[in-house]
Design a protein around this motif. Structure first.
Motif, mmCIF file in Angstrom:
data_model
loop_
_atom_site.group_PDB
_atom_site.id
_atom_site.type_symbol
_atom_site.label_atom_id
_atom_site.label_comp_id
_atom_site.label_asym_id
_atom_site.label_seq_id
_atom_site.Cartn_x
_atom_site.Cartn_y
_atom_site.Cartn_z
ATOM 1 N N THR A 444 20.104 50.441 35.489
ATOM 2 C CA THR A 444 20.797 49.547 34.543
ATOM 3 C C THR A 444 22.206 50.036 34.275
ATOM 4 O OG1 THR A 444 18.702 48.924 33.501
ATOM 5 C CG2 THR A 444 20.711 48.536 32.237
ATOM 6 N N ASN A 445 22.346 51.342 34.082
ATOM 7 C CA ASN A 445 23.681 51.915 33.853
ATOM 8 C C ASN A 445 24.588 51.676 35.057
ATOM 9 O OD1 ASN A 445 23.149 52.871 31.255
ATOM 10 N ND2 ASN A 445 22.258 54.781 32.036
ATOM 11 N N GLU A 446 24.036 51.903 36.236
ATOM 12 C CA GLU A 446 24.825 51.685 37.446
ATOM 13 C C GLU A 446 25.220 50.220 37.587
ATOM 14 O OE1 GLU A 446 22.459 53.162 40.584
ATOM 15 O OE2 GLU A 446 22.646 55.271 40.001
ATOM 16 N N GLU A 447 24.274 49.331 37.240
ATOM 17 C CA GLU A 447 24.542 47.908 37.366
ATOM 18 C C GLU A 447 25.652 47.456 36.405
ATOM 19 O OE1 GLU A 447 20.822 46.036 36.720
ATOM 20 O OE2 GLU A 447 20.019 46.506 38.716
ATOM 21 N N LEU A 448 25.666 48.025 35.174
ATOM 22 C CA LEU A 448 26.700 47.665 34.206
ATOM 23 C C LEU A 448 28.082 48.058 34.717
ATOM 24 C CD1 LEU A 448 24.970 48.640 30.828
ATOM 25 C CD2 LEU A 448 25.563 46.334 31.592
ATOM 26 N N GLN A 449 28.157 49.247 35.312
ATOM 27 C CA GLN A 449 29.439 49.699 35.846
ATOM 28 C C GLN A 449 29.888 48.806 37.004
ATOM 29 O OE1 GLN A 449 28.935 53.797 36.861
ATOM 30 N NE2 GLN A 449 28.780 54.493 34.728
ATOM 31 N N SER A 450 28.923 48.513 37.878
ATOM 32 C CA SER A 450 29.287 47.702 39.047
ATOM 33 C C SER A 450 29.608 46.269 38.655
ATOM 34 C CB SER A 450 28.158 47.730 40.078
ATOM 35 O OG SER A 450 26.988 47.133 39.549
ATOM 36 N N THR A 451 29.004 45.793 37.545
ATOM 37 C CA THR A 451 29.251 44.415 37.113
ATOM 38 C C THR A 451 30.706 44.214 36.734
ATOM 39 O OG1 THR A 451 26.982 44.193 36.312
ATOM 40 C CG2 THR A 451 28.590 42.632 35.454
ATOM 41 N N ASN A 452 31.256 45.185 36.031
ATOM 42 C CA ASN A 452 32.667 45.096 35.655
ATOM 43 C C ASN A 452 33.559 45.032 36.890
ATOM 44 O OD1 ASN A 452 32.240 45.111 32.859
ATOM 45 N ND2 ASN A 452 32.148 47.350 32.800
ATOM 46 N N GLU A 453 33.240 45.874 37.869
ATOM 47 C CA GLU A 453 34.033 45.882 39.100
ATOM 48 C C GLU A 453 33.897 44.552 39.839
ATOM 49 O OE1 GLU A 453 32.580 49.200 41.220
ATOM 50 O OE2 GLU A 453 33.446 50.697 39.862
ATOM 51 N N GLU A 454 32.674 43.997 39.820
ATOM 52 C CA GLU A 454 32.441 42.738 40.524
ATOM 53 C C GLU A 454 33.203 41.591 39.870
ATOM 54 O OE1 GLU A 454 28.251 42.199 40.566
ATOM 55 O OE2 GLU A 454 27.880 43.735 42.081
ATOM 56 N N LEU A 455 33.264 41.612 38.521
ATOM 57 C CA LEU A 455 33.986 40.550 37.829
ATOM 58 C C LEU A 455 35.467 40.555 38.192
ATOM 59 C CD1 LEU A 455 32.347 40.740 34.281
ATOM 60 C CD2 LEU A 455 32.136 38.874 35.939
ATOM 61 N N GLU A 456 36.012 41.751 38.354
ATOM 62 C CA GLU A 456 37.421 41.854 38.720
ATOM 63 C C GLU A 456 37.660 41.302 40.125
ATOM 64 O OE1 GLU A 456 38.443 45.916 38.257
ATOM 65 O OE2 GLU A 456 38.302 45.892 36.070
ATOM 66 N N THR A 457 36.767 41.680 41.032
ATOM 67 C CA THR A 457 36.955 41.229 42.417
ATOM 68 C C THR A 457 36.623 39.749 42.583
ATOM 69 O OG1 THR A 457 34.689 41.943 42.925
ATOM 70 C CG2 THR A 457 36.462 43.513 43.353
ATOM 71 N N THR A 458 35.762 39.228 41.674
ATOM 72 C CA THR A 458 35.378 37.821 41.800
ATOM 73 C C THR A 458 36.574 36.902 41.635
ATOM 74 O OG1 THR A 458 33.139 38.279 40.979
ATOM 75 C CG2 THR A 458 33.902 36.004 40.867
ATOM 76 N N ASN A 459 37.444 37.228 40.678
ATOM 77 C CA ASN A 459 38.634 36.419 40.463
ATOM 78 C C ASN A 459 39.501 36.375 41.720
ATOM 79 O OD1 ASN A 459 38.041 35.666 37.827
ATOM 80 N ND2 ASN A 459 38.890 37.567 36.994
ATOM 81 N N GLU A 460 39.658 37.541 42.345
ATOM 82 C CA GLU A 460 40.460 37.599 43.564
ATOM 83 C C GLU A 460 39.808 36.776 44.681
ATOM 84 O OE1 GLU A 460 40.895 41.653 44.530
ATOM 85 O OE2 GLU A 460 42.060 42.167 42.722
ATOM 86 N N GLU A 461 38.485 36.864 44.770
ATOM 87 C CA GLU A 461 37.768 36.132 45.818
ATOM 88 C C GLU A 461 37.880 34.627 45.606
ATOM 89 O OE1 GLU A 461 33.819 37.599 45.696
ATOM 90 O OE2 GLU A 461 34.297 39.484 46.707
ATOM 91 N N LEU A 462 37.809 34.190 44.313
ATOM 92 C CA LEU A 462 37.933 32.764 44.024
ATOM 93 C C LEU A 462 39.303 32.231 44.442
ATOM 94 C CD1 LEU A 462 36.208 32.524 40.519
ATOM 95 C CD2 LEU A 462 35.399 31.534 42.670
ATOM 96 N N GLN A 463 40.330 33.027 44.170
ATOM 97 C CA GLN A 463 41.670 32.599 44.523
ATOM 98 C C GLN A 463 41.821 32.469 46.040
ATOM 99 O OE1 GLN A 463 44.681 35.016 42.819
ATOM 100 N NE2 GLN A 463 46.397 33.942 43.801
ATOM 101 N N SER A 464 41.304 33.475 46.792
ATOM 102 C CA SER A 464 41.396 33.417 48.255
ATOM 103 C C SER A 464 40.541 32.291 48.825
ATOM 104 C CB SER A 464 40.989 34.765 48.852
ATOM 105 O OG SER A 464 39.625 35.041 48.572
ATOM 106 N N THR A 465 39.430 32.010 48.122
ATOM 107 C CA THR A 465 38.562 30.923 48.589
ATOM 108 C C THR A 465 39.280 29.581 48.510
ATOM 109 O OG1 THR A 465 36.569 32.115 47.882
ATOM 110 C CG2 THR A 465 36.350 29.745 48.223
ATOM 111 N N ASN A 466 40.005 29.357 47.424
ATOM 112 C CA ASN A 466 40.774 28.118 47.291
ATOM 113 C C ASN A 466 41.784 27.976 48.413
ATOM 114 O OD1 ASN A 466 39.498 27.194 44.973
ATOM 115 N ND2 ASN A 466 40.835 28.374 43.624
ATOM 116 N N GLU A 467 42.454 29.084 48.737
ATOM 117 C CA GLU A 467 43.419 29.044 49.831
ATOM 118 C C GLU A 467 42.749 28.704 51.157
ATOM 119 O OE1 GLU A 467 45.194 32.852 49.646
ATOM 120 O OE2 GLU A 467 46.356 32.460 47.827
ATOM 121 N N GLU A 468 41.567 29.304 51.392
ATOM 122 C CA GLU A 468 40.848 29.031 52.634
ATOM 123 C C GLU A 468 40.421 27.572 52.714
ATOM 124 O OE1 GLU A 468 37.630 31.740 52.871
ATOM 125 O OE2 GLU A 468 38.891 33.500 53.188
ATOM 126 N N LEU A 469 39.983 27.002 51.567
ATOM 127 C CA LEU A 469 39.566 25.598 51.563
ATOM 128 C C LEU A 469 40.727 24.668 51.912
ATOM 129 C CD1 LEU A 469 37.238 25.517 48.402
ATOM 130 C CD2 LEU A 469 36.540 25.254 50.782
#
Length: 631
Positions: A444-469
């Protein structure tokens, strides 16, 4: 079966059939069984049993066809008419006389196939008793291992050929016409009960007055026949009859049945002497002092038996309950009134476990049969566990007196064992839960740490996804334009190709010479109308055919060598005149010119042919026309 007769591959096939389909053919005669299986294998050109086993694994639908081949369902109404006449005139009347008017008559047709013999018995009994009494008193049990044959028997529908052997009077009385078929009377059909039954594995039907098993035993080996006959002996009443097929003699089993009419294969049951008769003979043959001593010994034995700590029963060879101790009476709610009763009439014979077939197994195998942890459900919803041992009681002359059945109550041990198992499982479960809880906290502790990192990268991925579309939309639009251009080009090419084909067809029709085009395999590609008129074969009859396969008046075999030279490029132009016969049967001189196809990728040749006389006539006509115009 000797070791020389054992085929390991075939035995593996039989084991596979038993384990996967529940058919146990190990008791069948090997020679007959192998012959039937090989007959089915020949349908697929399979020579080895191992290969056929692999075929069965891949094609499970083959099992039904194999079983239908092995289980030879040969039967007919009134088969062997002389034997059935004896049954109708001697056996059935005697059977009915020995019964009270209220007693039920029980008949078993074992190996009934498609039901003809079972319905034969029904007609004979209905003739003697009348339809009403037949429905009330008679039960005919018809069994087989072949489900397809049983389904046909249940329908009771037969063709005109099937009922040829039924006398006209009985046919009109017991069959109804349904189109081109004949149906056995439904009101009498209800007294004939069909069911699947394996003579080797299932318990025999009991309290029988007549048992019919015709030409079924002959497919089994001697040992298996003995086991089946022991079950037949158990199922028949003391005054019952056994009716076998003309190929079955029972010469090796004379201790169970004796022939009543050997010609027609009718046998009666041999009743064995029970233990009470033996004790009575012993008591009458000694003096008073010995009798007193014997009486004391018997009382001592009875007291020791009655006070034994486990429940015990003794059943004689005729299936009669002759002894039970106090534990048995208390455990199964029995009383002294139950002594001398047929064991099969007691609930204990089939509950909590089917004991009748196990008794027969103990007799057949000549050894004790033991069952452990048999569940018995009591009236107060509790479950009792019993260990059951069935021991055959055998004299020194190897004959059996009966069996002893002992019931050991192991409920306390089973419940204690179950409680220990539950405790152990609970401890194991608790340890696993504690361990998994610790692991979950860490993750659970590891997941909480990784969740924050994933949220940061998700925004970047969404932006690149729009460009790809957006990029994909542009690519799709470009692709659509290219496809439209290709469609226009294909449409233009199709129009051009159609125009070219029309032009080519017009040229071929305009030529006054027969034109044949063939490919490198001598197959005809073009055959114009002048060739049709010359040889009498239409274009749709010859396209795709080899020119050398045509049956026409032209000697095509003489063209084989010139055509090969043209195809190979050795000669670019060849001409010749051949004697031929046109479609009207007239002898002609045929002018023939052969040239290879030039300027295209496909290899082939063009054959031009014409009737020389017709060509000359046309030239003469043209000359005359020319002179007339000049004049």
């Amino acid at each position: 079966m000797t070791s020389a007769e054992i085929n390991p591959e075939f035995e593996n096939l039989l084991i596979y059939l038993r384990q996967n389909r529940g058919f146990d053919f190990t008791g069948y005669k090997r020679s007959t069984l192998m012959r039937r299986v090989q007959k089915r294998m020949q349908s697929f050109n399979i020579e080895k049993f191992e290969e056929y086993l692999d075929f069965l694994e891949v094609h499970p639908e083959e099992f039904n066809y194999l079983f239908n081949t092995i289980l030879i369902n040969v039967t007919a109404f009134f088969r062997d008419s002389s034997a059935w006449e004896y049954i109708a005139e001697q056996i059935l009347p005697n059977l009915i006389r020995n019964k009270k008017t209220s007693d039920q008559i029980r008949i078993w047709s074992a190996g009934c196939a498609s039901g003809e013999e079972a319905y034969t018995l029904a007609m004979l009994m209905a003739e003697m008793l009348g339809a009403d009494e037949f429905r009330q008193r008679v039960k005919i049990y018809a069994t087989d291992v072949d489900e397809d044959a049983l389904n046909q028997a249940r329908l009771a529908v037969y063709s005109a050929k099937d009922i040829q052997t039924v006398p006209d009077e009985l046919r009109q009385k017991y069959f109804e016409v349904a189109g081109k078929c004949y149906v056995f009377r439904p009101d009498l059909r209800r007294s004939v009960i069909f069911g699947r039954h394996d003579l080797l594995q299932d318990a025999p039907i009991s309290r029988l007055d007549l048992l019919v098993s015709r030409n079924t035993l002959m497919y089994f080996n001697s040992e298996t026949q003995g086991r089946i006959l022991a079950r037949f002996h158990f199922g028949l009443n003391d005054n019952g009859y056994l009716f076998l097929g003309k190929a079955e003699m029972l010469l090796m089993h004379s201790n169970l049945f004796t022939p009543l009419d050997l010609k027609n294969r009718i046998f009666t049951k041999i009743s064995s002497v029970n233990i009470r008769d033996r004790l009575l003979i012993m008591a009458n043959s000694v003096d008073e002092e010995s009798s007193s001593r014997l009486s004391r010994h018997l009382r001592l034995r009875d007291m020791g038996f009655d006070t034994a700590p486990i429940a015990q029963l003794v059943i004689d060879i005729n299936g009669t309950l002759i002894m039970m101790n106090e534990q048995a009476r208390s455990l199964f709610a029995l009383s002294t009134k139950d002594l001398a009763r047929p064991f099969q009439d007691l609930e204990l014979s089939y509950r909590p476990v089917e004991l009748r077939s196990l008794i027969e197994q103990a007799y057949t195998e000549r050894r004790p049969i033991t069952l452990t942890n048999v569940e018995r459900h009591l009236s107060n919803t509790e479950t009792q566990y019993l260990d059951v041992q069935i021991t055959p009681l055998q004299e020194t002359d190897t004959s059996f007196l009966g069996v002893s059945i002992a019931f050991g109550d192991v409920t306390r041990y089973i419940k204690l064992q179950e409680a220990l198992q539950r405790s152990q499982q609970e401890l194991e479960t608790t340890n696993e839960e504690l361990q998994s809880t610790n692991e979950e906290l860490e993750t659970t502790n590891e997941e909480l740490q990784s969740t924050n990192e994933e949220l940061e990268t998700t925004n970047e991925e969404l932006q690149s996804t729009n460009e790809e579309l957006e990029t994909m939309n542009e690519e799709l639009q470009s692709t659509n334009e290219e496809l439209q251009t290709i469609n226009y080009e294909l449409s233009d090419r199709t129009t051009e190709l159609n125009r070219t084909n029309i032009f080519l067809i017009s040229i071929l029709r305009s030529l006054q010479t027969g034109i044949v085009v063939i490919d490198s395999s001598f197959k005809i590609l073009i055959w114009n109308y002048m060739v049709e008129d010359l040889w009498g074969l239409r274009t749709d009859e010859v396209l795709g055919q080899s020119i050398f396969s045509l049956d026409i008046g032209l000697p095509v075999e003489q063209l084989r060598s010139p055509i090969r030279e043209s195809l190979s490029g050795k000669k670019l132009f060849q001409e010749m005149i051949l004697n031929a016969t046109n479609r009207r049967g007239r002898q002609i001189k045929c002018y023939l010119a052969i040239t290879p196809l030039l300027g295209i990728e496909m290899q082939g040749a063009v054959l031009m042919m014409a009737d020389v006389e017709r060509v000359n006539s046309m030239i003469s006509t043209q000359d005359m026309e020319s002179r007339r115009h000049q004049d």
